[in-house]
Write a protein that holds these residues in place. Sequence first.
Motif, PDB file in Angstrom:
ATOM      1  N   GLU A  16       0.757  -1.147   0.047  1.00 44.40           N
ATOM      2  CA  GLU A  16       0.019   0.073   0.040  1.00 44.40           C
ATOM      3  C   GLU A  16       0.896   1.194   0.026  1.00 44.40           C
ATOM      4  O   GLU A  16       0.796   2.175   0.610  1.00 44.40           O
ATOM      5  CB  GLU A  16      -1.096   0.096   1.101  1.00 44.40           C
ATOM      6  CG  GLU A  16      -2.035  -1.154   1.027  1.00 44.40           C
ATOM      7  CD  GLU A  16      -3.102  -1.188   2.209  1.00 44.40           C
ATOM      8  OE1 GLU A  16      -3.955  -0.352   2.252  1.00 44.40           O
ATOM      9  OE2 GLU A  16      -3.088  -2.315   2.985  1.00 44.40           O
ATOM     10  N   ARG A  28     -10.345 -11.967  -6.540  1.00 44.70           N
ATOM     11  CA  ARG A  28      -9.760 -10.902  -6.855  1.00 44.70           C
ATOM     12  C   ARG A  28     -10.318  -9.873  -7.881  1.00 44.70           C
ATOM     13  O   ARG A  28     -10.502  -8.624  -7.354  1.00 44.70           O
ATOM     14  CB  ARG A  28      -8.382 -11.036  -7.388  1.00 44.70           C
ATOM     15  CG  ARG A  28      -7.408  -9.815  -7.368  1.00 44.70           C
ATOM     16  CD  ARG A  28      -6.263 -10.174  -8.435  1.00 44.70           C
ATOM     17  NE  ARG A  28      -6.955 -10.374  -9.906  1.00 44.70           N
ATOM     18  CZ  ARG A  28      -6.207 -10.749 -10.895  1.00 44.70           C
ATOM     19  NH1 ARG A  28      -4.962 -11.433 -10.720  1.00 44.70           N
ATOM     20  NH2 ARG A  28      -6.887 -10.881 -12.058  1.00 44.70           N
ATOM     21  N   VAL A  81      -7.311  -2.561   5.007  1.00 48.50           N
ATOM     22  CA  VAL A  81      -6.669  -1.825   3.956  1.00 48.50           C
ATOM     23  C   VAL A  81      -7.091  -0.315   4.347  1.00 48.50           C
ATOM     24  O   VAL A  81      -8.320  -0.247   4.881  1.00 48.50           O
ATOM     25  CB  VAL A  81      -7.113  -2.222   2.385  1.00 48.50           C
ATOM     26  CG1 VAL A  81      -6.572  -3.511   2.129  1.00 48.50           C
ATOM     27  CG2 VAL A  81      -8.506  -2.159   2.427  1.00 48.50           C
ATOM     28  N   GLY A  88      -9.153  -3.016  -7.002  1.00 47.44           N
ATOM     29  CA  GLY A  88      -8.479  -2.778  -5.771  1.00 47.44           C
ATOM     30  C   GLY A  88      -8.247  -3.884  -4.854  1.00 47.44           C
ATOM     31  O   GLY A  88      -7.276  -4.145  -4.078  1.00 47.44           O
ATOM     32  N   TYR A  89      -8.818  -5.033  -5.285  1.00 48.50           N
ATOM     33  CA  TYR A  89      -8.990  -6.121  -4.626  1.00 48.50           C
ATOM     34  C   TYR A  89      -7.625  -6.883  -4.663  1.00 48.50           C
ATOM     35  O   TYR A  89      -7.555  -7.885  -4.085  1.00 48.50           O
ATOM     36  CB  TYR A  89      -9.848  -7.090  -5.212  1.00 48.50           C
ATOM     37  CG  TYR A  89     -11.457  -7.072  -4.170  1.00 48.50           C
ATOM     38  CD1 TYR A  89     -11.606  -5.846  -3.402  1.00 48.50           C
ATOM     39  CD2 TYR A  89     -12.397  -7.937  -4.210  1.00 48.50           C
ATOM     40  CE1 TYR A  89     -12.685  -5.740  -2.474  1.00 48.50           C
ATOM     41  CE2 TYR A  89     -13.480  -7.920  -3.628  1.00 48.50           C
ATOM     42  CZ  TYR A  89     -13.839  -6.808  -2.658  1.00 48.50           C
ATOM     43  OH  TYR A  89     -14.828  -6.834  -1.870  1.00 48.50           O
ATOM     44  N   LEU A 144      -8.748   2.086  -0.925  1.00 52.18           N
ATOM     45  CA  LEU A 144      -9.269   0.597  -1.086  1.00 52.18           C
ATOM     46  C   LEU A 144     -10.311  -0.081   0.009  1.00 52.18           C
ATOM     47  O   LEU A 144     -10.701   0.868   0.841  1.00 52.18           O
ATOM     48  CB  LEU A 144      -8.075  -0.458  -0.944  1.00 52.18           C
ATOM     49  CG  LEU A 144      -6.851  -0.108  -1.777  1.00 52.18           C
ATOM     50  CD1 LEU A 144      -5.736  -1.128  -1.391  1.00 52.18           C
ATOM     51  CD2 LEU A 144      -7.129  -0.369  -3.350  1.00 52.18           C
ATOM     52  N   THR A 145     -10.864  -0.978  -0.285  1.00 54.53           N
ATOM     53  CA  THR A 145     -12.068  -1.525   0.666  1.00 54.53           C
ATOM     54  C   THR A 145     -11.908  -2.783   0.724  1.00 54.53           C
ATOM     55  O   THR A 145     -11.322  -3.697  -0.085  1.00 54.53           O
ATOM     56  CB  THR A 145     -13.492  -1.406  -0.241  1.00 54.53           C
ATOM     57  OG1 THR A 145     -13.423  -2.003  -1.630  1.00 54.53           O
ATOM     58  CG2 THR A 145     -13.772  -0.068  -0.162  1.00 54.53           C
ATOM     59  N   ASP A 146     -12.063  -3.352   1.996  1.00 58.11           N
ATOM     60  CA  ASP A 146     -12.036  -4.849   2.171  1.00 58.11           C
ATOM     61  C   ASP A 146     -12.950  -5.639   1.480  1.00 58.11           C
ATOM     62  O   ASP A 146     -13.830  -5.272   1.203  1.00 58.11           O
ATOM     63  CB  ASP A 146     -12.005  -5.258   3.821  1.00 58.11           C
ATOM     64  CG  ASP A 146     -10.668  -4.325   4.510  1.00 58.11           C
ATOM     65  OD1 ASP A 146      -9.613  -4.840   4.190  1.00 58.11           O
ATOM     66  OD2 ASP A 146     -10.957  -3.364   5.223  1.00 58.11           O
ATOM     67  N   SER A 158      -0.821   4.777  -0.261  1.00 58.93           N
ATOM     68  CA  SER A 158      -1.704   5.191   0.822  1.00 58.93           C
ATOM     69  C   SER A 158      -0.824   5.552   1.990  1.00 58.93           C
ATOM     70  O   SER A 158      -1.306   5.938   3.079  1.00 58.93           O
ATOM     71  CB  SER A 158      -2.627   4.149   1.238  1.00 58.93           C
ATOM     72  OG  SER A 158      -2.134   3.149   1.943  1.00 58.93           O
ATOM     73  N   SER A 160      -6.319  -6.046  -1.441  1.00 52.32           N
ATOM     74  CA  SER A 160      -7.397  -6.446  -0.422  1.00 52.32           C
ATOM     75  C   SER A 160      -7.472  -7.712  -0.194  1.00 52.32           C
ATOM     76  O   SER A 160      -7.498  -8.401   0.959  1.00 52.32           O
ATOM     77  CB  SER A 160      -8.801  -5.891  -0.622  1.00 52.32           C
ATOM     78  OG  SER A 160      -8.778  -4.402  -0.992  1.00 52.32           O
TER      79      SER A 160
END
Length: 306
Positions: A59, A256, A281, A261-262, A285-287, A62, A265
């Motif tokens: 990451e 994925r 994350v 973004g997976y 991004l999202t989990d 971020s 994640s």
Amino acid sequence: MTSFSPADLGRRIGSGLLSFPVTHFRADLSFDEAAYREHVVRLSGYDVGGLFAAGGTGEFFSLTPAEVERVVAAAAGSTPDGTPVLAPVGYGTATAVEFAAAAERAGADGILLFPPYLTEAGQEGLARHVEAVCRATSLGVVVYSRANAVYSADTVARLADSCPNLIGYKDGVGDVETMTRIHARLGDRLTYIGGLPTAETFALPYLQLGVTTYSSAIFNFLPEFALAFYAAVREQRQADVTRMLADFVLPYTDLRNRRAGYAVSIVKAGMTATGRSAGPVRPPLTDLTPRELDSLSALIARLTAR
């Protein structure tokens, strides 16, 4: 002070699977250094070609510059002698030069140069960008060709001539013709790294193009499987590679691909599924959803039960 010359670093990272550890965050999204160091120590116990701290899987995008330096320093302080640590460098050229200086301060052995931030650029501008970073450091530099920084074979050849400490080319595009042209032109001048998401999917055909290693995100949570897969690729055991793709890698990529973004994640979800949580994350991004995490957990359980 790094114990690897650029040439030594190039040979070392081309000799084995590459580790791209996740960056651990607490529930409040702050960096969990103790958990990260523990993870790096565990991964460093395996035979790998190198460890890339705070990379794409880690990451980088971020993290603040101060956090990047802290993560790299934690990695450098947690790996045994002989395991090189490479730091991320990116954004605009002036910022990238500052990141390169920070990598040296943090004890990194080399640099992975990400694409410039946001803007598109022609080949001349991209070449100048790489040259500026290479001039700013004594560390070995790996250039990452992807997104808005796709390097032509001519540009890579120019950079190999003008930048003695350019040691590697990481491909995140999947253009077989360009990869073929670069390898045919430069041979073993560079180390070639597979850098497409879930690089295992492309590892066997890319081996024929001189790509001897790749960045394995799966190694974070299934290190034995990742190393067995890499061994099968290097030994060109096609039947074993095909079986492992079918058993795990391809169903994993199906999960994925459910959301942008997976690719990152799902790695953190894999950590959770194997009882070694690295936290959430960071946005943007999202989990994975709870149902998707259950699917991944079941997939891992089937694999490890064999």
